[in-house]
Design a protein around this motif. Structure first.
Motif, PDB file in Angstrom:
ATOM      1  N   PRO A 107       0.831  -1.219   0.000  1.00 27.10           N
ATOM      2  CA  PRO A 107       0.000   0.000   0.000  1.00 27.10           C
ATOM      3  C   PRO A 107       0.860   1.261   0.000  1.00 27.10           C
ATOM      4  CG  PRO A 107      -0.829  -1.600   1.583  1.00 27.10           C
ATOM      5  CD  PRO A 107       0.484  -2.139   1.095  1.00 27.10           C
ATOM      6  N   GLY A 108       0.510   2.181  -0.904  1.00 23.76           N
ATOM      7  CA  GLY A 108       1.229   3.447  -0.978  1.00 23.76           C
ATOM      8  C   GLY A 108       2.549   3.394  -1.711  1.00 23.76           C
ATOM      9  N   LEU A 109       2.996   2.196  -2.085  1.00 22.72           N
ATOM     10  CA  LEU A 109       4.285   2.053  -2.773  1.00 22.72           C
ATOM     11  C   LEU A 109       4.142   1.537  -4.193  1.00 22.72           C
ATOM     12  CD1 LEU A 109       6.485   0.552   0.091  1.00 22.72           C
ATOM     13  CD2 LEU A 109       6.349   2.929  -0.657  1.00 22.72           C
ATOM     14  N   GLY A 110       2.956   1.100  -4.579  1.00 26.45           N
ATOM     15  CA  GLY A 110       2.775   0.571  -5.923  1.00 26.45           C
ATOM     16  C   GLY A 110       3.459  -0.774  -6.093  1.00 26.45           C
ATOM     17  N   LEU A 111       3.890  -1.053  -7.305  1.00 27.18           N
ATOM     18  CA  LEU A 111       4.575  -2.311  -7.613  1.00 27.18           C
ATOM     19  C   LEU A 111       6.068  -2.060  -7.735  1.00 27.18           C
ATOM     20  CD1 LEU A 111       1.580  -2.838  -8.665  1.00 27.18           C
ATOM     21  CD2 LEU A 111       2.633  -4.525 -10.164  1.00 27.18           C
ATOM     22  N   ARG A 112       6.836  -2.904  -7.120  1.00 27.27           N
ATOM     23  CA  ARG A 112       8.291  -2.795  -7.201  1.00 27.27           C
ATOM     24  C   ARG A 112       8.868  -4.110  -7.711  1.00 27.27           C
ATOM     25  NH1 ARG A 112       9.954  -1.121  -1.329  1.00 27.27           N
ATOM     26  NH2 ARG A 112       8.183  -2.467  -0.848  1.00 27.27           N
ATOM     27  N   LEU A 113       9.793  -3.992  -8.666  1.00 29.06           N
ATOM     28  CA  LEU A 113      10.356  -5.158  -9.327  1.00 29.06           C
ATOM     29  C   LEU A 113      11.423  -5.815  -8.456  1.00 29.06           C
ATOM     30  CD1 LEU A 113      10.531  -6.868 -11.924  1.00 29.06           C
ATOM     31  CD2 LEU A 113      12.230  -5.216 -12.750  1.00 29.06           C
ATOM     32  N   ILE A 114      11.273  -7.123  -8.233  1.00 32.74           N
ATOM     33  CA  ILE A 114      12.229  -7.858  -7.412  1.00 32.74           C
ATOM     34  C   ILE A 114      13.301  -8.501  -8.297  1.00 32.74           C
ATOM     35  CG2 ILE A 114      12.513  -9.672  -5.682  1.00 32.74           C
ATOM     36  CD1 ILE A 114       9.501  -9.391  -5.079  1.00 32.74           C
ATOM     37  N   TYR A 115      12.863  -9.342  -9.216  1.00 34.52           N
ATOM     38  CA  TYR A 115      13.749 -10.027 -10.162  1.00 34.52           C
ATOM     39  C   TYR A 115      12.996 -10.241 -11.464  1.00 34.52           C
ATOM     40  CZ  TYR A 115      17.765 -11.646  -7.328  1.00 34.52           C
ATOM     41  OH  TYR A 115      18.916 -11.738  -6.587  1.00 34.52           O
ATOM     42  N   PHE A 116      13.759 -10.406 -12.548  1.00 32.80           N
ATOM     43  CA  PHE A 116      13.150 -10.843 -13.781  1.00 32.80           C
ATOM     44  C   PHE A 116      14.088 -11.785 -14.524  1.00 32.80           C
ATOM     45  CE2 PHE A 116      15.346  -8.104 -16.871  1.00 32.80           C
ATOM     46  CZ  PHE A 116      15.808  -7.057 -16.073  1.00 32.80           C
TER      47      PHE A 116
END
Lengths: 115, 114
Positions: free
Chosen positions: B39-48
């Motif tokens: 919440p409040g941070l959106g989506l953040r990429l961990i790995y791809f």
């Protein structure tokens, strides 16, 4: 640095009213732009995308978005919202890189529909 | 329809446990991604990953690892779960180029670490 901003954390709209969700990006060249919707407890669904051509893009569920280079914006619009449009909306953009190109997400806009 | 399937909708794990989150796609996509959503941070990429056995760090890889032994499966591993890893985890996949196709997302796994 590349970034995307959704200035409105929450928006409340009456059912049947028109909707505009704002999205601004910061990037040196024309980015590749998307809008996604996330219903409560669900994954994200693609509404529409833009990467070239006509700056007015039509999507699913009656949504459209317009790319305005001069304003660095890609706002999402719908002429008449339905209660089922209540959801979280994201406008990620794409930057070019080696290998897979990743989407950069903003914090989203939570849309509330009131009767 | 393209399907991205995450094996669990809800998980509750204890601090210090090793946790595996599984993601399978059925459309022969080259690229797969793991995000966390707060919440409040959106989506953040961990790995791809853009190919079998290939992986790249995203913006917040600390405390996570990944495995891609087969093209259709991309696993996220929490080596020693901590309470600050309580989050919604979203898997996504895509053809190349991603800018043309965008992502297809799974339904998410809500992980609670107690």
């Amino acid at each position: 640095a590349q970034s995307v901003t959704q200035p409105d954390i929450h928006i409340t709209v009456s059912e049947g009213a028109s909707l505009e969700l704002r999205c601004n990006y910061s990037y040196g060249a024309t980015p590749y732009l998307f809008w996604y919707v996330q219903s409560p407890g669900q994954g994200l669904q693609l509404l529409l995308k833009y990467f070239s051509g006509d700056t007015l893009v039509q999507g699913i569920k009656g949504f459209e978005a317009e790319f305005k280079r001069s304003q660095s914006s890609f706002n999402l619009r719908k002429p008449s919202v339905h209660w089922s449009d209540a959801a979280e909306y994201f406008c990620p953009f794409m930057y070019s890189g080696g290998g897979a190109d990743g989407l950069t997400f903003g914090k989203g806009t939570h849309l509330i529909i009131q009767p | 329809d393209v399907k991205v399937t995450q094996s669990s909708r809800y998980l509750v794990k204890r601090t210090g446990e090793k946790v595996f989150l599984e993601c399978v796609q059925d459309m022969d996509h080259e690229n797969m991604f793991w995000y966390r959503q707060d919440p409040g941070l959106g989506l953040r990429l961990i790995y791809f990953s853009y190919d079998v056995k290939m992986k790249e760090k995203g913006d917040i890889p600390e405390g996570y690892s990944v495995s891609r032994e087969k093209k259709e499966r991309f696993s996220l591993i929490l080596e020693s779960a901590s309470t600050n890893q309580t989050s919604m985890y979203l898997c996504a996949s895509s053809f190349n180029p991603v800018r043309q196709y965008g992502y297809t997302f799974g339904s998410g796994t809500r992980l609670t670490v107690v």
